[in-house]
Design a protein around this motif. Structure first.
Motif, mmCIF file in Angstrom:
data_model
loop_
_atom_site.group_PDB
_atom_site.id
_atom_site.type_symbol
_atom_site.label_atom_id
_atom_site.label_comp_id
_atom_site.label_asym_id
_atom_site.label_seq_id
_atom_site.Cartn_x
_atom_site.Cartn_y
_atom_site.Cartn_z
ATOM 1 N N GLU A 223 0.833 -1.205 0.000
ATOM 2 C CA GLU A 223 0.000 0.000 0.000
ATOM 3 C C GLU A 223 0.868 1.255 0.000
ATOM 4 O O GLU A 223 0.595 2.214 -0.724
ATOM 5 C CB GLU A 223 -0.916 -0.004 1.223
ATOM 6 C CG GLU A 223 -1.971 1.100 1.194
ATOM 7 C CD GLU A 223 -2.895 1.019 2.390
ATOM 8 O OE1 GLU A 223 -2.389 0.810 3.511
ATOM 9 O OE2 GLU A 223 -4.116 1.155 2.218
ATOM 10 N N SER A 224 1.926 1.245 0.805
ATOM 11 C CA SER A 224 2.835 2.389 0.860
ATOM 12 C C SER A 224 3.587 2.564 -0.457
ATOM 13 O O SER A 224 3.793 3.686 -0.932
ATOM 14 C CB SER A 224 3.827 2.226 2.015
ATOM 15 O OG SER A 224 3.156 2.156 3.252
ATOM 16 N N CYS B 251 7.136 9.252 1.184
ATOM 17 C CA CYS B 251 7.237 8.398 2.371
ATOM 18 C C CYS B 251 6.892 9.181 3.639
ATOM 19 O O CYS B 251 6.207 8.664 4.535
ATOM 20 C CB CYS B 251 8.646 7.822 2.488
ATOM 21 S SG CYS B 251 9.066 6.613 1.206
ATOM 22 N N ILE C 95 3.135 9.766 3.742
ATOM 23 C CA ILE C 95 2.460 8.516 4.077
ATOM 24 C C ILE C 95 2.624 8.200 5.559
ATOM 25 O O ILE C 95 1.688 7.721 6.218
ATOM 26 C CB ILE C 95 3.014 7.363 3.212
ATOM 27 C CG1 ILE C 95 2.529 7.537 1.762
ATOM 28 C CG2 ILE C 95 2.579 6.009 3.752
ATOM 29 C CD1 ILE C 95 3.161 6.570 0.795
ATOM 30 N N GLN D 105 -0.418 7.587 8.034
ATOM 31 C CA GLN D 105 -0.530 6.348 8.810
ATOM 32 C C GLN D 105 -0.674 6.644 10.297
ATOM 33 O O GLN D 105 -1.433 5.978 11.009
ATOM 34 C CB GLN D 105 0.679 5.463 8.552
ATOM 35 C CG GLN D 105 0.683 4.816 7.174
ATOM 36 C CD GLN D 105 1.921 3.975 6.926
ATOM 37 O OE1 GLN D 105 2.934 4.144 7.599
ATOM 38 N NE2 GLN D 105 1.844 3.080 5.969
ATOM 39 N N VAL E 13 -4.471 5.087 4.035
ATOM 40 C CA VAL E 13 -3.319 5.725 3.393
ATOM 41 C C VAL E 13 -3.647 6.199 1.985
ATOM 42 O O VAL E 13 -3.460 7.364 1.649
ATOM 43 C CB VAL E 13 -2.114 4.771 3.360
ATOM 44 C CG1 VAL E 13 -1.000 5.368 2.503
ATOM 45 C CG2 VAL E 13 -1.600 4.522 4.772
#
Length: 235
Positions: free
Chosen positions: A14-15, A98, A101, A105, A117
């Motif tokens: 997902e990330s 990142c 995200i 999260q 996310v």
């Protein structure tokens, strides 16, 4: 061990998709706008003295207040101007995705949402525009100091619950671009030391005064230069 990998694999995928989605919405735009002055500063470090008589360097500039130029110089020395700039921007965009995200999260954990996310990231990317009267972009796919500053700032928010880790991240963000990320220190102070609320609120009340910066008696660049001399290339 295999069981742990299986449990974390969906979040990793997902990330990863989130990073690719971010790169798709924020593609590299080349060396333009503020990227021109940052490139000039980096080249000046690679070839010291070459621009010694240039007005940009004769009396000092923003380069003295940021860690960005040494980072940019490293990429240029390794890969050259064109490809080095592309590699730097690509690396920063991946890290920025990142960091964003990580913040999403963390927020998802607070509301017990395990799979928010991608929806939140898509919402941000589809609606983001600019701030400060449309002058500075939130996500900028060019080689500028605001990029790494935003990255460390976002990571600072993601790790806000860890006192010293978040402070270190906010400090690094500020060292890249003080005006862009310095207020993260006020957030950290308010979060970990609520008794400092009066001091923090006092600082926040001074923010509206920044509207006078660059105008009238507070102008740091001549109006003619700003209008006709390319002053807009300054960050």
């Amino acid at each position: 061990m295999i069981q742990k990998i299986r449990m974390k694999l969906p979040l990793f995928l997902e990330s990863l998709f989130g990073v690719l989605l971010f790169l798709m919405f924020v593609p590299y735009q080349g060396i333009l706008a503020d990227g021109n002055i940052y490139l000039l500063q980096a080249v000046n470090h690679v070839f010291p003295g070459r621009f010694a008589t240039d007005i940009v360097f004769m009396f000092g500039n923003q380069d003295s207040f940021s860690l960005f130029t040494p980072l940019y110089v490293a990429f240029i020395k390794l890969l050259g101007v064109e490809f080095g700039t592309k590699a730097l921007v690509f690396s920063l965009l991946c890290l920025e995705a990142c960091a964003l995200i990580a913040v999403i999260q963390k927020l998802s954990e607070q509301v017990s949402g395990k799979h928010l996310v991608i929806p939140f990231l898509a919402l941000i990317l589809l609606t983001f525009d600019s701030y400060l009267a449309g002058y500075f972009k939130i996500f900028e796919p060019v080689a500028i100091a605001r990029q790494p500053s935003q990255i460390f700032f976002l990571f600072g928010l993601a790790f806000l619950g860890k006192r010293w880790s978040s402070l270190g991240l906010f400090l690094i963000a500020t060292l890249f671009h003080p005006l862009n990320a310095g207020w993260g220190l006020a957030i950290w102070l308010f979060y970990h030391y609520p008794k400092c609320i009066r001091f923090v609120v006092g600082l926040c009340l001074l923010v509206p005064l920044t509207v006078f910066v660059g105008h009238g008696k507070f102008a740091v660049i001549d109006d003619y230069w700003m209008t006709f001399g390319g002053g807009a290339t300054f960050a």
